[in-house]
Design an enzyme around this catalytic site. Sequence first.
Site, short mmCIF file in Angstrom:
data_model
loop_
_atom_site.label_atom_id
_atom_site.label_comp_id
_atom_site.label_asym_id
_atom_site.label_seq_id
_atom_site.Cartn_x
_atom_site.Cartn_y
_atom_site.Cartn_z
N GLU A 1 95.51 -24.26 92.67
CA GLU A 1 95.26 -23.46 93.86
C GLU A 1 94.63 -22.13 93.45
O GLU A 1 94.34 -21.89 92.28
CB GLU A 1 96.56 -23.22 94.64
N ASP B 1 98.62 -12.57 96.08
CA ASP B 1 97.29 -13.13 96.34
C ASP B 1 96.26 -12.02 96.55
O ASP B 1 95.49 -12.05 97.52
CB ASP B 1 97.32 -14.05 97.58
#
Length: 317
Positions: free
Chosen positions: A199, A17
């Site tokens: 997401e 991420d």
Amino acid sequence: MEKGLKYNEPWILQRADPYVYRHTDGTYYFTASVPAYDRIVLRKSSTLDGLKDAGETTVWVKHDTGIMSKHIWAPELHYLMGKWYIYYAGGDIADEWAIRPYVLECQGQDPMKDPWVEKGKMKRAEGDVFSFEAFSLDATVFCNKGKYYYVWAEKVSVGPQISNLYIAEMENPCQLKTIQVLLTTPDYDWERVGFWVNEGPAVIKHQGKIYLTFSASETGAAYCMGMLTADEDADLLDPRSWSKDRYPVLKTDAEKGIYGPGHNSFTTDEEGNPVMVYHARTEEKIEGNPLYNPNRHAMLMKVRWDEETGRPVFSYE
């Protein structure tokens, strides 16, 4: 492009991420999920390539109990309205999947050295009884036409739990101004492998258009990137202002040894050329639980613009 930068290969190891922010003074900052999911770290460098070997500073550590005590995920560093903020998600050790979005605020102008204080869970708008009631994470913030928007992933809290993306305008860095609007839900087969997931939103702009990338499916080799497009003059809180690509804009390339690319952010190199920062794996087979396998590595990709359409092109070439 900056000398020394290498693309589409592991850049910063075991940092999922990944998020890179280039400040107004040209300084680069890096943050990401760490494998232990127990803290928030920052790196700082005068160059993009320098982030690779920059020292890491821990600016916040998870609680021992209660909220924010488990699964500290996907931090993003933003400079809004004259202050530094970190947006991140966390669970509760007593209920580890009670993931919710939280905010930290820096009490000075040096995010590496000045203290950070907890502002608590992101506050929803008055009259909104839906937002952040279920599994919510991966918030990002962008500005358009003087307005700030918050985009996040949240699971529909019925049945098998589908992860959608929502958008709202922000009242201030810690509270939403408007009630959530559904941006995208997993419509297509490539968004439904293992889990039905949208997401990891990220925004890049070009020639009057807003491109919002997102990630889909489970976190193994099926993980991939989709994209939404809107006009910067459109009402961004109207779902019809956004169009969704029918197919992924980036996916696994076994020949290149890149598996499960996604959860990206955007920055620029020193010359102002757009660069995408993303994570991917270098092995197809994952040992153990994919969530706790640490081998998602931060990578860089040059972003080029299609000459005819102006759209971003994401390529391993």
